[in-house]
Scaffold this active site. Structure first.
Site, mmCIF file in Angstrom:
data_model
loop_
_atom_site.group_PDB
_atom_site.id
_atom_site.type_symbol
_atom_site.label_atom_id
_atom_site.label_comp_id
_atom_site.label_asym_id
_atom_site.label_seq_id
_atom_site.Cartn_x
_atom_site.Cartn_y
_atom_site.Cartn_z
ATOM 1 C CG ASP A 32 -2.190 0.941 0.963
ATOM 2 O OD1 ASP A 32 -2.367 1.242 -0.025
ATOM 3 O OD2 ASP A 32 -2.783 1.345 2.110
ATOM 4 N N GLY A 33 0.185 2.178 -0.506
ATOM 5 C CA GLY A 33 0.880 3.733 -0.636
ATOM 6 C C GLY A 33 1.463 4.257 -1.908
ATOM 7 C CG ASN A 34 1.856 1.574 -5.308
ATOM 8 O OD1 ASN A 34 2.814 1.270 -4.447
ATOM 9 N ND2 ASN A 34 1.447 0.470 -6.092
ATOM 10 N N GLY A 35 -0.094 5.642 -4.440
ATOM 11 C CA GLY A 35 -0.514 6.833 -4.786
ATOM 12 C C GLY A 35 0.106 7.814 -4.095
ATOM 13 N NE ARG A 36 -1.298 6.611 1.276
ATOM 14 C CZ ARG A 36 -1.468 5.788 2.287
ATOM 15 N NH1 ARG A 36 -0.999 5.967 3.724
ATOM 16 N NH2 ARG A 36 -1.796 4.476 1.855
ATOM 17 C CG HIS A 49 -0.351 2.311 -9.323
ATOM 18 N ND1 HIS A 49 -0.748 1.604 -7.951
ATOM 19 C CD2 HIS A 49 -1.673 2.927 -9.788
ATOM 20 C CE1 HIS A 49 -1.752 2.365 -7.623
ATOM 21 N NE2 HIS A 49 -2.296 2.864 -8.512
ATOM 22 C CB SER A 77 -8.654 -5.189 -3.098
ATOM 23 O OG SER A 77 -9.419 -3.967 -3.115
ATOM 24 C CB THR A 78 -13.513 -7.426 -4.230
ATOM 25 O OG1 THR A 78 -12.948 -8.608 -4.330
ATOM 26 C CG2 THR A 78 -15.061 -7.077 -4.980
ATOM 27 C CG LEU A 143 8.814 -17.295 -4.030
ATOM 28 C CD1 LEU A 143 8.379 -17.297 -2.473
ATOM 29 C CD2 LEU A 143 8.995 -15.758 -4.328
ATOM 30 C CB SER A 208 -7.704 -3.636 3.151
ATOM 31 O OG SER A 208 -7.369 -2.535 3.649
ATOM 32 C CD GLU A 219 3.075 -13.588 15.536
ATOM 33 O OE1 GLU A 219 3.268 -12.235 16.238
ATOM 34 O OE2 GLU A 219 2.762 -14.097 16.277
HETATM 35 C C1 IPE Z 1 -5.650 -2.658 -0.295
HETATM 36 O O1 IPE Z 1 -5.119 -1.277 -0.492
HETATM 37 C C2 IPE Z 1 -5.540 -3.474 -1.290
HETATM 38 C C3 IPE Z 1 -4.381 -3.547 -2.077
HETATM 39 C C4 IPE Z 1 -3.032 -3.338 -1.649
HETATM 40 C C5 IPE Z 1 -4.392 -4.239 -3.534
HETATM 41 P P1 IPE Z 1 -6.142 -0.125 -0.493
HETATM 42 O O2 IPE Z 1 -5.475 1.164 -0.704
HETATM 43 O O3 IPE Z 1 -7.217 -0.483 -1.507
HETATM 44 O O4 IPE Z 1 -6.784 -0.240 0.967
HETATM 45 P P2 IPE Z 1 -7.687 0.850 1.668
HETATM 46 O O5 IPE Z 1 -9.089 1.294 0.906
HETATM 47 O O6 IPE Z 1 -6.941 2.128 2.096
HETATM 48 O O7 IPE Z 1 -8.247 -0.029 3.029
HETATM 49 C C1 IPE Z 2 -1.644 0.362 -3.366
HETATM 50 O O1 IPE Z 2 -1.392 1.747 -3.381
HETATM 51 C C2 IPE Z 2 -1.889 -0.306 -4.824
HETATM 52 C C3 IPE Z 2 -3.114 -0.750 -4.708
HETATM 53 C C4 IPE Z 2 -4.143 -0.596 -3.896
HETATM 54 C C5 IPE Z 2 -3.656 -1.189 -6.355
HETATM 55 P P1 IPE Z 2 -2.616 2.624 -3.544
HETATM 56 O O2 IPE Z 2 -2.920 2.898 -4.704
HETATM 57 O O3 IPE Z 2 -3.716 2.296 -2.505
HETATM 58 O O4 IPE Z 2 -1.998 4.036 -2.845
HETATM 59 P P2 IPE Z 2 -2.329 5.001 -1.729
HETATM 60 O O5 IPE Z 2 -2.916 4.045 -0.493
HETATM 61 O O6 IPE Z 2 -3.677 5.613 -2.318
HETATM 62 O O7 IPE Z 2 -1.258 5.746 -1.434
HETATM 63 MG MG MG Z 3 -4.058 2.328 -0.583
#
Ligand code: IPE
Ligand code: IPE
Ligand code: MG
Length: 258
Positions: A32-36, A49, A77-78, A143, A208, A219
């Site tokens: 998580d956190g690609n967008g930020r 991404h 995710s869905t 793996l 999530s 863990e």
């Molecule tokens: C969870 O990340 C799904 C994936 C990493 C694929 P999200 O960014 O979609 O989760 P929420 O919405 O912050 O809980």
């Molecule tokens: C995780 O990064 C990748 C996917 C959920 C596909 P995000 O796209 O959720 O990045 P943030 O959480 O908005 O920073």
């Molecule tokens: Mg996210």
């Protein structure tokens, strides 16, 4: 600089501190956190991404280096279907590109590929590329990399319950026979051991809708690092942290020690 002798730096990796007899069999990651990350660098979300693919490469390699057997990556995710269509399309495109670019390297590294989730929902070209890649890598024995795509745990559990109900209705199994082990056979993770360690990046402390059944005794390791900044050393750090915990499974510490 003249007059200054170059000092040889020996870098110590957390990898060297790891107990090779206590490597988790299965590690799952909520990437998580690609967008930020992209926003922080003044770029559009998709840039994050794209950068995230490098971290995928890093954790796959790191897993191979220390002998992790299963690595599950939550890639889509869905709920992510609800993002703006441009982002969904870009993510699907990136997925195709990553599969195309990485298959050869994965093969060289003896990696097998698996997928969990509602694959039927994926665009046809993604599905085709995915199955082709899975097939190409199927005889590898190192793996197993599992991509969670169009995955959500509630979907998976409901799906399992539906199939079980049909089998009960048709008299193939008795309701009384249903137990943990049987239920696991109806999940998309059938045959995959439950993860010992779950990592989530980006400082979000939530699951999530990921592997709810499978993480009953897993863990958790949370880090503030955004996914594109998460590298091998961070992965080893998470494993090291895991190795210094006591897993009690409901028992007392004294019972575990003896
Ligand atoms: C969870 O990340 C799904 C994936 C990493 C694929 P999200 O960014 O979609 O989760 P929420 O919405 O912050 O809980
Ligand atoms: C995780 O990064 C990748 C996917 C959920 C596909 P995000 O796209 O959720 O990045 P943030 O959480 O908005 O920073
Ligand atoms: Mg996210």
């Amino acid at each position: 600089m003249p007059g200054i002798r170059k000092q040889k730096l020996t870098t110590v990796s957390v990898k060297d501190k790891l107990d090779r007899n206590k490597i988790p069999n299965h590690i799952a990651i909520i990437m998580d956190g690609n967008g930020r990350w992209a926003a922080k660098h003044g770029n559009a979300r998709i840039f994050g991404h794209e950068k995230g693919v490098e971290s995928v490469r890093a954790v796959v390699e790191a897993s191979g280096e220390i002998g992790v057997k299963f690595l599950t990556l939550y890639a889509f995710s869905t709920e992510n279907w609800g993002r703006p269509p441009e982002e969904v399309n870009a993510l699907m495109g990136l997925l195709i590109q990553a599969i195309e670019n990485e298959t050869e390297k994965l093969n060289k590294n003896n990696v097998r590929l698996g997928v969990i989730g509602n694959i039927e929902q994926l665009p046809i070209d993604v599905k085709n590329k995915l199955f082709k890649c899975i097939n190409n890598l199927k005889s590898n024995s190192g793996l197993t990399l599992i991509l969670a795509l169009s995955y959500s745990s509630k979907w998976e559990i409901i799906n399992a319950v539906k199939k079980l109900a049909v089998n009960v209705q048709e008299g193939k199994i008795l309701a009384e026979e249903i137990n943990d082990e049987m239920f696991e056979d109806y999940l998309t993770t059938k045959g995959i051991p439950n993860p010992e360690l779950l990592i989530r990046t980006s400082g979000e402390y939530r699951i999530s809708n990921f592997l709810l059944w499978q993480i009953a005794y897993t863990e958790f390791y949370f880090t503030e690092k955004l996914w594109p900044d998460f590298k091998k050393e961070d992965f080893f750090e998470a494993v090291y942290n895991y190795q210094n915990r006591e897993r009690r499974f409901g028992k007392t510490s004294e019972q575990i020690v003896s």
